[in-house]
Design an enzyme around this catalytic site. Sequence first.
Site, mmCIF file in Angstrom:
data_model
loop_
_atom_site.group_PDB
_atom_site.id
_atom_site.type_symbol
_atom_site.label_atom_id
_atom_site.label_comp_id
_atom_site.label_asym_id
_atom_site.label_seq_id
_atom_site.Cartn_x
_atom_site.Cartn_y
_atom_site.Cartn_z
ATOM 1 N N ARG A 27 0.782 -1.159 -0.016
ATOM 2 C CA ARG A 27 0.018 0.180 0.042
ATOM 3 C C ARG A 27 0.890 1.244 0.134
ATOM 4 N NH1 ARG A 27 -3.962 -0.493 4.674
ATOM 5 N NH2 ARG A 27 -4.603 -2.628 3.865
ATOM 6 N N ARG A 31 -3.042 6.724 1.143
ATOM 7 C CA ARG A 31 -3.734 7.925 1.889
ATOM 8 C C ARG A 31 -2.893 8.753 2.857
ATOM 9 N NH1 ARG A 31 -9.222 5.540 3.926
ATOM 10 N NH2 ARG A 31 -7.805 3.685 4.213
ATOM 11 N N ARG A 40 -6.403 11.806 -5.841
ATOM 12 C CA ARG A 40 -7.565 11.164 -5.683
ATOM 13 C C ARG A 40 -8.678 12.125 -5.630
ATOM 14 N NH1 ARG A 40 -9.593 6.541 -1.188
ATOM 15 N NH2 ARG A 40 -11.942 6.955 -1.423
ATOM 16 N N ASP A 77 -7.268 -2.340 -6.946
ATOM 17 C CA ASP A 77 -7.795 -3.050 -6.005
ATOM 18 C C ASP A 77 -8.059 -4.528 -6.160
ATOM 19 O OD1 ASP A 77 -10.488 -3.732 -4.288
ATOM 20 O OD2 ASP A 77 -9.087 -1.821 -3.221
ATOM 21 N N TYR A 153 -15.405 -11.439 0.288
ATOM 22 C CA TYR A 153 -15.975 -10.254 0.004
ATOM 23 C C TYR A 153 -17.299 -10.402 -0.860
ATOM 24 C CZ TYR A 153 -12.111 -7.572 1.669
ATOM 25 O OH TYR A 153 -10.973 -6.946 2.408
#
Length: 353
Positions: A27, A31, A40, A77, A153
């Site tokens: 990652r 962020r 973003r 993703d 998921y």
Amino acid sequence: MTQLKNDTFLRALLKEPVEYTPIWMMRQAGRYLPEYRATRARAGSFMGLCTSPDFATEVTLQPLERFPLDAAILFSDILTVPDAMGLGLYFAEGEGPKFERPLHDEQSIRALSVPVLDKLQYVFDAVSSIRKALDGRVPLIGFSGSPFTLACYMIEGGGSDDFRHVKAMLYSRPELLHHILSVNAQTVTDYLNAQIDAGAQAVQIFDTWGGALSHAAYQEFSLAYMQRIVAGLKREADGRRVPVIVFTKNGGQWLEDIAAIGADCVGLDWTTDIGLARARVGEQVSLQGNFDPNALFGSPAAIETEAGRILAAYGKGSGHVFNLGHGISQHADPAHAAALVEAVHRLSRQYHQ
């Protein structure tokens, strides 16, 4: 293709001699970087970032402009795959990823099939764009979620604390779960091979939730399907080997089993001692890991101490790719990430003389 200027990461994965231990961070484009947050905002949404090759290229390269990392990883993703299967991926503000059409009934499960890869062309276009933009600076990693992690998921409809629905299916209707996993395994194999064709120079399978399974269930419902993928992957491109990394979070108890499925490298989270792991798997695979991401909240001196401890635990010789034991926190200080990269590069040279 442009010749690689820094292939330390690829050589370490294959246990070839290196001058220092290479490092990248799971990652690493994310962020915690203000420039990522700005991009973003311009993209309008997370999926806006993922589905635009230009934006995906921009954010993939951002951490490389800050830190002398030894690999780039495709910005995407893992849930783009079930989205291509028609489950309707969306991101609820503050709630993470969700699916409009989760696999809650037998009819939808039986109808599940391997998607046309054209639906994921934006990913392959991003790989090609990133590879071109890197211009041989460092290798590019492609990736996918594992069949079981994707199934979690797909069945739960989003994230879960207890995996109640997927485990209910595992124990009451295992044949339905096996159908989902079989479709996922073939899809992931095709997806990773297409990334390799587009320019990925190594690939990683993220088995984020495999560690939530019992011993027997892990072997049957996670590891067996990852082994199927590894067996079906292209292992050479541009005249050199394309290494495969398998990472099961909380999977340290299965190290020997994971090392035996044919991958080149096994990823470790921070709960496993890397020196003991090396003793257990011997020369069979290289190891990736395993700095606790939350140790980045310590002081730069503490970060250096912990990095030094992990390097010393692995010891002399190649076969170690330094990484976090999971993704970097959005709250991490970029200056602390820089301290980690610098410490690994400086402290590791003594182990490669």
